[in-house]
Design a protein around this motif. Structure first.
Motif, PDB file in Angstrom:
ATOM      1  N   SER A  32      -6.403   6.511  -8.822  1.00  0.00           N
ATOM      2  CA  SER A  32      -7.737   6.161  -9.300  1.00  0.00           C
ATOM      3  C   SER A  32      -7.676   4.810  -9.994  1.00  0.00           C
ATOM      4  O   SER A  32      -6.614   4.364 -10.419  1.00  0.00           O
ATOM      5  N   PHE A  33      -8.837   4.185 -10.084  1.00  0.00           N
ATOM      6  CA  PHE A  33      -8.920   2.946 -10.848  1.00  0.00           C
ATOM      7  C   PHE A  33     -10.363   2.684 -11.242  1.00  0.00           C
ATOM      8  O   PHE A  33     -11.291   3.061 -10.548  1.00  0.00           O
ATOM      9  N   ASN A  34     -10.504   2.086 -12.410  1.00  0.00           N
ATOM     10  CA  ASN A  34     -11.781   1.574 -12.887  1.00  0.00           C
ATOM     11  C   ASN A  34     -11.461   0.425 -13.834  1.00  0.00           C
ATOM     12  O   ASN A  34     -10.305   0.025 -13.940  1.00  0.00           O
ATOM     13  N   LEU A  39      -4.364   4.229 -12.160  1.00  0.00           N
ATOM     14  CA  LEU A  39      -3.338   5.256 -12.051  1.00  0.00           C
ATOM     15  C   LEU A  39      -2.698   5.150 -10.674  1.00  0.00           C
ATOM     16  O   LEU A  39      -3.373   5.333  -9.658  1.00  0.00           O
ATOM     17  N   LEU A  40      -1.399   4.816 -10.661  1.00  0.00           N
ATOM     18  CA  LEU A  40      -0.668   4.602  -9.416  1.00  0.00           C
ATOM     19  C   LEU A  40       0.482   5.597  -9.279  1.00  0.00           C
ATOM     20  O   LEU A  40       1.070   5.997 -10.280  1.00  0.00           O
ATOM     21  N   GLN A  41       0.816   5.930  -8.043  1.00  0.00           N
ATOM     22  CA  GLN A  41       2.014   6.720  -7.761  1.00  0.00           C
ATOM     23  C   GLN A  41       3.081   5.741  -7.294  1.00  0.00           C
ATOM     24  O   GLN A  41       2.844   4.970  -6.368  1.00  0.00           O
ATOM     25  N   THR A  42       4.245   5.753  -7.954  1.00  0.00           N
ATOM     26  CA  THR A  42       5.353   4.877  -7.577  1.00  0.00           C
ATOM     27  C   THR A  42       6.598   5.708  -7.329  1.00  0.00           C
ATOM     28  O   THR A  42       6.607   6.917  -7.571  1.00  0.00           O
ATOM     29  N   GLY A  43       7.647   5.046  -6.930  1.00  0.00           N
ATOM     30  CA  GLY A  43       8.926   5.722  -6.748  1.00  0.00           C
ATOM     31  C   GLY A  43       9.489   6.270  -8.042  1.00  0.00           C
ATOM     32  O   GLY A  43      10.315   7.174  -8.035  1.00  0.00           O
ATOM     33  N   ALA A  44       9.021   5.743  -9.177  1.00  0.00           N
ATOM     34  CA  ALA A  44       9.487   6.199 -10.487  1.00  0.00           C
ATOM     35  C   ALA A  44       8.521   7.207 -11.109  1.00  0.00           C
ATOM     36  O   ALA A  44       8.657   7.557 -12.267  1.00  0.00           O
ATOM     37  N   LYS A  46       4.279   8.606 -11.718  1.00  0.00           N
ATOM     38  CA  LYS A  46       2.937   8.052 -11.928  1.00  0.00           C
ATOM     39  C   LYS A  46       2.980   7.009 -13.036  1.00  0.00           C
ATOM     40  O   LYS A  46       3.639   7.194 -14.056  1.00  0.00           O
ATOM     41  N   VAL A  47       2.254   5.914 -12.815  1.00  0.00           N
ATOM     42  CA  VAL A  47       2.145   4.841 -13.795  1.00  0.00           C
ATOM     43  C   VAL A  47       0.672   4.704 -14.163  1.00  0.00           C
ATOM     44  O   VAL A  47      -0.177   4.558 -13.290  1.00  0.00           O
ATOM     45  N   GLN A  48       0.398   4.761 -15.455  1.00  0.00           N
ATOM     46  CA  GLN A  48      -0.957   4.631 -15.966  1.00  0.00           C
ATOM     47  C   GLN A  48      -1.060   3.298 -16.704  1.00  0.00           C
ATOM     48  O   GLN A  48      -0.295   3.038 -17.634  1.00  0.00           O
ATOM     49  N   ILE A  49      -1.988   2.464 -16.271  1.00  0.00           N
ATOM     50  CA  ILE A  49      -2.221   1.172 -16.901  1.00  0.00           C
ATOM     51  C   ILE A  49      -3.603   1.226 -17.534  1.00  0.00           C
ATOM     52  O   ILE A  49      -4.588   1.500 -16.851  1.00  0.00           O
ATOM     53  N   LEU A  54     -10.011  -4.340 -15.898  1.00  0.00           N
ATOM     54  CA  LEU A  54      -8.903  -4.239 -14.945  1.00  0.00           C
ATOM     55  C   LEU A  54      -9.431  -4.275 -13.520  1.00  0.00           C
ATOM     56  O   LEU A  54     -10.510  -3.761 -13.222  1.00  0.00           O
ATOM     57  N   HIS A  55      -8.645  -4.874 -12.651  1.00  0.00           N
ATOM     58  CA  HIS A  55      -9.033  -5.033 -11.251  1.00  0.00           C
ATOM     59  C   HIS A  55      -7.773  -5.003 -10.393  1.00  0.00           C
ATOM     60  O   HIS A  55      -6.772  -5.627 -10.732  1.00  0.00           O
ATOM     61  N   VAL A  56      -7.816  -4.261  -9.290  1.00  0.00           N
ATOM     62  CA  VAL A  56      -6.720  -4.276  -8.319  1.00  0.00           C
ATOM     63  C   VAL A  56      -6.985  -5.467  -7.400  1.00  0.00           C
ATOM     64  O   VAL A  56      -7.875  -5.420  -6.556  1.00  0.00           O
TER      65      VAL A  56
END
Length: 95
Positions: A32-34, A39-44, A46-49, A54-56
């Motif tokens: 998700s993003f706003n 909120l991203l899924q990575t190899g390490a 979930k990463v929450q920024i 914020l903008h992807v």
């Protein structure tokens, strides 16, 4: 090839410049993003920024790369336990 790279196929990394521009590698998905949270899924995991405006900027899941911009206030790596309701402090102290 490192252990993390063998597990995920992509190495995870995070570069943040001046709290305004970020590049992540090892990205598997964006949950998700706003303008206040990404909120991203990575190899390490979930990463929450969290931040403001914020903008992807770009996303390439084949390469496992994402670029973000905006004012970054925090970056957190979430574990499975972080998603559960937290136990009371006294219960955790007396395990």
């Amino acid at each position: 090839m490192g252990l993390e790279e063998k597990k995920t196929g992509k190495v995870h990394g995070l570069t943040l410049k001046e709290r305004k521009y970020g590049k992540l590698t090892g990205v598997q998905d964006i949950h998700s993003f706003n303008e206040n949270e990404i909120l991203l899924q990575t190899g390490a995991g979930k990463v929450q920024i969290k931040g403001e405006q914020l903008h992807v900027k770009s996303l390439d899941l084949e390469k496992g790369e994402a670029e973000i911009e905006g004012k970054v206030n925090s970056v957190s790596y979430l574990t499975k336990n972080a998603q559960k309701k937290e136990e009371p402090l006294l219960k955790r102290m007396f395990r």
